[in-house]
Scaffold this active site. Structure first.
Site, PDB file in Angstrom:
ATOM      1  CG  ASP A  16       8.108  11.829  37.623  1.00 47.97           C
ATOM      2  OD1 ASP A  16       8.587  12.002  36.488  1.00 47.97           O
ATOM      3  OD2 ASP A  16       6.948  11.413  37.814  1.00 47.97           O
ATOM      4  CG  HIS A  17      10.224   7.858  35.308  1.00 47.91           C
ATOM      5  ND1 HIS A  17      10.586   9.140  34.959  1.00 47.91           N
ATOM      6  CD2 HIS A  17       9.368   7.433  34.349  1.00 47.91           C
ATOM      7  CE1 HIS A  17       9.974   9.480  33.835  1.00 47.91           C
ATOM      8  NE2 HIS A  17       9.228   8.466  33.448  1.00 47.91           N
ATOM      9  N   GLY A  18      12.009   7.420  39.490  1.00 49.21           N
ATOM     10  CA  GLY A  18      12.681   6.673  40.544  1.00 49.21           C
ATOM     11  C   GLY A  18      11.879   6.580  41.824  1.00 49.21           C
ATOM     12  CE1 TYR A  77      -0.020  10.650  30.999  1.00 54.32           C
ATOM     13  CE2 TYR A  77       0.074  11.254  33.312  1.00 54.32           C
ATOM     14  CZ  TYR A  77       0.661  11.185  32.070  1.00 54.32           C
ATOM     15  OH  TYR A  77       1.939  11.662  31.908  1.00 54.32           O
ATOM     16  NE  ARG A 120      -1.600   6.329  33.240  1.00 57.71           N
ATOM     17  CZ  ARG A 120      -0.340   6.659  33.528  1.00 57.71           C
ATOM     18  NH1 ARG A 120       0.024   6.793  34.798  1.00 57.71           N
ATOM     19  NH2 ARG A 120       0.548   6.838  32.582  1.00 57.71           N
ATOM     20  CE  LYS A 163       4.058  13.454  30.997  1.00 55.95           C
ATOM     21  NZ  LYS A 163       5.004  12.976  32.030  1.00 55.95           N
ATOM     22  N   GLY A 215       5.947  11.336  26.776  1.00 56.97           N
ATOM     23  CA  GLY A 215       6.831  10.587  25.892  1.00 56.97           C
ATOM     24  C   GLY A 215       6.558   9.096  25.887  1.00 56.97           C
ATOM     25  N   GLY A 216       6.027   8.574  27.010  1.00 59.87           N
ATOM     26  CA  GLY A 216       5.688   7.159  27.073  1.00 59.87           C
ATOM     27  C   GLY A 216       6.874   6.274  27.404  1.00 59.87           C
ATOM     28  N   GLY A 248      10.552  11.416  28.905  1.00 61.24           N
ATOM     29  CA  GLY A 248      11.297  10.813  29.991  1.00 61.24           C
ATOM     30  C   GLY A 248      12.172   9.663  29.567  1.00 61.24           C
ATOM     31  NE  ARG A 249       8.983   5.340  31.207  1.00 61.41           N
ATOM     32  CZ  ARG A 249       7.835   4.717  31.392  1.00 61.41           C
ATOM     33  NH1 ARG A 249       7.833   3.449  31.810  1.00 61.41           N
ATOM     34  NH2 ARG A 249       6.693   5.322  31.159  1.00 61.41           N
TER      35      ARG A 249
END
Length: 265
Positions: free
Chosen positions: A25-27, A146, A148, A177, A203-204, A230-231
């Protein structure tokens, strides 16, 4: 609840009770970053490496579906903010719904909640609405949650992570998560406080292979249910191999060192 259970079994291994999820989903928030220029390549690597599911926005379902290769579960993500937000990039909004996810063949849906954000109240309101819709339609809900916001000094502090995990469990998450707290002992407190809901770690950012696998190993030892990697996976020089290593730690109980030695030569 049979429909929800059947769908959960498509994204959580029936034998191990654990899961390896590849978030893509990062994109939508960061643009076409390395590893996500082409969805189909990333999904191929996930399936080849043994991931249980891929996770992403509407574009993943529309542009990333393949007509060949191994099958892999699909989790449709609802929440978004972008790096261009000039005020609060932690202010997530929902851009989809459960019915659309079902029309697209998704096995589960996911949302992202930032507790401590200036818009925490609105994010929690949306969480409640989506959770009740998931109950109505028998769709599993993964909640990325999270600590944040402007007052959060350490998002990995066990006190903060225990709180956010418990909120997710209380409001209807089927998979939670959260950030890893850094060691097995403290993460066990997170798992123990989550009311039996499966807890996976994030995963960070992209980092050292062995360090990432050690975090997964520590989380599994604490009773965690796996990882959303992810990354560290899709930006790896050999994504399928890194996913294989991760899956070996999660599903087979292999040590991080052994998995790295066997799959990341």
């Amino acid at each position: 609840m049979l429909g929800k259970q059947i769908r959960l079994e498509r994204i959580i291994d029936r034998n191990s009770g654990k899961t390896v999820i590849l978030p893509l989903d990062h994109g939508a928030g960061m643009g076409p970053i390395d590893g996500l220029v082409d969805f189909k390549t990333a999904v191929d690597a996930a399936a080849e490496g043994g991931a249980n599911a891929v996770l992403g926005h509407l574009g993943l379902a529309l542009r990333g579906h393949r007509s060949a290769g191994k099958d892999v579960g699909l989790i449709l993500h609802f929440s978004i903010s972008t790096e261009l937000n000039p005020v609060d990039s932690d202010a997530k909004v929902s851009v989809n719904n459960v019915q659309t996810a079902l029309k697209l063949g998704a096995d589960a849906v996911s949302i992202h909640i930032n507790l401590g954000s200036n818009t925490e109240a609105e994010q929690l309101r949306v969480f409640g609405k989506i959770a009740t819709n998931c109950l109505e339609w028998g769709v599993p809900l993964l909640v990325m949650i999270y600590p944040r916001g402007p007052q959060i000094k350490n998002p990995n502090d066990v006190k903060n992570v225990k709180l956010v995990a418990r909120v997710a469990a209380e409001l209807g998450a089927d998979i939670i998560k959260v950030p890893y707290t850094g060691d097995t002992e403290s993460f066990r407190e997170v798992v123990d406080g989550a009311l039996g809901v499966p807890v996976v770690i994030a995963g960070g950012a992209k980092g050292d292979d062995l360090a990432a696998l050690k975090n997964v190993e520590g989380a599994i030892a604490a009773g965690g249910a796996g990882v959303a990697m992810g990354r560290n996976a899709f930006q790896h020089k050999n994504p399928a191999d890194f996913i294989r290593a991760t899956a070996a730690v999660v599903h087979r109980g292999m040590s991080a060192e052994k998995a790295a030695a066997e799959f990341l030569k």
